[in-house]
Design an enzyme around this catalytic site. Structure first.
Site, PDB file in Angstrom:
ATOM      1  N   HIS A 380       0.829  -1.138  -0.201  1.00  0.00           N
ATOM      2  CA  HIS A 380      -0.010   0.092   0.208  1.00  0.00           C
ATOM      3  C   HIS A 380       0.939   1.416  -0.091  1.00  0.00           C
ATOM      4  O   HIS A 380       0.520   2.422  -0.236  1.00  0.00           O
ATOM      5  CB  HIS A 380      -0.846  -0.153   1.169  1.00  0.00           C
ATOM      6  CG  HIS A 380      -2.276   0.831   0.967  1.00  0.00           C
ATOM      7  ND1 HIS A 380      -2.382   1.620  -0.012  1.00  0.00           N
ATOM      8  CD2 HIS A 380      -3.316   0.696   1.870  1.00  0.00           C
ATOM      9  CE1 HIS A 380      -3.613   2.055   0.028  1.00  0.00           C
ATOM     10  NE2 HIS A 380      -4.302   1.585   1.107  1.00  0.00           N
ATOM     11  N   ASP A 384      -2.466   2.370  -4.608  1.00  0.00           N
ATOM     12  CA  ASP A 384      -3.504   2.712  -3.721  1.00  0.00           C
ATOM     13  C   ASP A 384      -4.605   1.754  -4.184  1.00  0.00           C
ATOM     14  O   ASP A 384      -4.521   0.864  -5.053  1.00  0.00           O
ATOM     15  CB  ASP A 384      -3.974   4.266  -4.251  1.00  0.00           C
ATOM     16  CG  ASP A 384      -2.971   5.163  -3.626  1.00  0.00           C
ATOM     17  OD1 ASP A 384      -2.222   4.869  -2.550  1.00  0.00           O
ATOM     18  OD2 ASP A 384      -2.576   6.167  -4.304  1.00  0.00           O
TER      19      ASP A 384
END
Length: 409
Positions: A380, A384
């Site tokens: 992450h 995204d």
């Protein structure tokens, strides 16, 4: 004259290795190019052949010892076997693990000398003799399946015997009869443990899920599978569809094909896909390179070749180096869903799972379809939610309409 047995050159990324198996014991006759010892790194097993005919006169590094490039492992005497004095054979009075293993395989040596290193190792590990097993390979050679059948048969017999014994003695078995066995981790298993822990501790890993209707691909394989195999001499599997879909999704979402290097993001403009393969030594991830330039037949052939090399312990460091994205298929073991762990420095990994018939709503009707869950684990820090979900939806749409894969639309 003595010929030195040296550790082969190790790749720059490999600092040291472990002496895995001596296939000869002191005093044994060896032939030129015959494999006499295996060296295990954290990635592959390297075979060390004899450079000359002769007799194994000295073992400097026993099994389990850590060695580095060009380190002396032992020596071969090129004198006539009868001229080699037992005084020159350096052995201790106390049997070593190597001595005990060599003694276990000595009786079956003539029968398994022409077997692959993996087969010889399995025979030794399970105390089996090649001449007691019916081989189904070419020329009667043993295959891994032959040995697994023999092991299963023996285990079944042992269970039956133990059950009979337990029935007679269950009332007298003491609690203290329970036992434990402690064995050292192999270099590969230690490396796997280090890498998995590194991935968990150094990435912001998250997993997103979806599901795919596999009916279109299964229909296509049923319709053209036989013709495909006849023309290309390889079976049309599922993995070529998965790889084609992944490559197209990577083109649309370049962040998934990128990696973090310090404070920089490195975008890769090539498509090298790592494929998780289960081997006797553990899970490895050989790499298919330039997948965007490969046909489905070429993909299937390369996967088959890498899988065979993995089972036979023939994978090289080059086979395992690189890769920008990994595909793992737990479905071959029956896994319904999982959260795969990223393979650093890669930024994502795709998990495929078992195909199961389930009721779904389709055009207002409840129908039974072969469904499969998809799982994308990603870093992450770089990827995204929009990119990760879009990437997975792209794969879903391409697999549910495989014609788009062939037309590249």
């Amino acid at each position: 004259m003595a010929i030195e047995i040296l550790v082969p050159d190790l790749p720059e990324s490999v600092a040291d290795a472990t002496v895995a198996t001596w296939h000869k014991k002191l005093g044994d006759t060896v032939k030129r190019d015959e494999v006499i010892v295996e060296i295990e790194t954290d990635k592959v097993v390297l075979e060390v052949p004899a450079l000359s005919d002769g007799v194994l006169a000295e073992v400097v590094q026993a099994e389990g010892e850590t060695v580095v490039s060009k380190q002396l492992l032992g020596k071969i005497s090129t004198a006539q076997e009868g001229d080699v004095s037992s005084a020159t054979l350096k052995a201790t009075n106390e049997p070593t693990p190597s001595d005990r293993q060599n003694a276990a395989i000595e009786n079956s040596h003539n029968h398994n000398a022409d077997q692959s290193p993996v087969i010889r190792r399995l025979l030794a590990e399970h105390d089996l003799q090649a001449d007691q097993i019916q081989g189904s390979g070419v020329g009667g050679r043993l295959t891994r399946e032959d040995i697994e059948r023999e092991i299963a048969k023996r285990q079944a017999q042992q269970v039956k015997q133990e059950a009979a014994t337990e029935q007679n003695t269950i009332s007298t078995v003491a609690y203290s009869a329970r036992s434990e066995k402690r064995v050292p981790m192999t270099r590969l298993r230690k490396r796997i443990a280090e890498r998995l822990l590194e991935a968990k501790n150094s990435t912001a890993m998250l997993t997103t899920f979806n599901e795919v209707d596999m009916q279109p691909i299964m229909t296509l394989r049923k319709t053209y599978g036989e013709k495909f195999e006849k023309q290309h001499s390889v079976r049309l599997g599922f993995m070529s569809f998965y790889i084609k879909a992944v490559v197209e999704a990577l083109k649309r979402y370049p962040e998934v094909n990128a990696s973090i290097d310090g404070d920089d993001v490195v975008y890769h403009n090539y498509f090298d896909i790592s494929i998780a393969v289960s081997t006797p030594r553990g899970l490895v991830t050989p790499v298919l390179r330039d997948c965007d330039k490969l046909s489905m037949a070429e993909i299937e052939k390369q996967i088959k070749a890498l899988a065979e090399k993995g089972r036979d312990g023939k994978l090289t460091v080059e086979d395992l180096t690189g890769g920008n994205f990994t595909i793992t298929n737990g479905g071959v073991f029956g896994s319904l869903m999982s959260t795969p762990i990223i393979n650093p420095p890669q930024s994502a990994i795709l998990g495929m799972h078992a195909i199961k018939e389930r009721p779904i709503a389709l055009n207002g009707q409840v129908v039974i379809r072969p469904m499969m869950y998809l799982a994308l684990s990603y870093d992450h820090r770089l990827i995204d939610g929009r990119e990760s979900v879009g990437f997975l939806v792209t794969i879903k749409e391409l697999l549910e309409d495989p014609t788009r894969l062939l037309l590249e639309i």
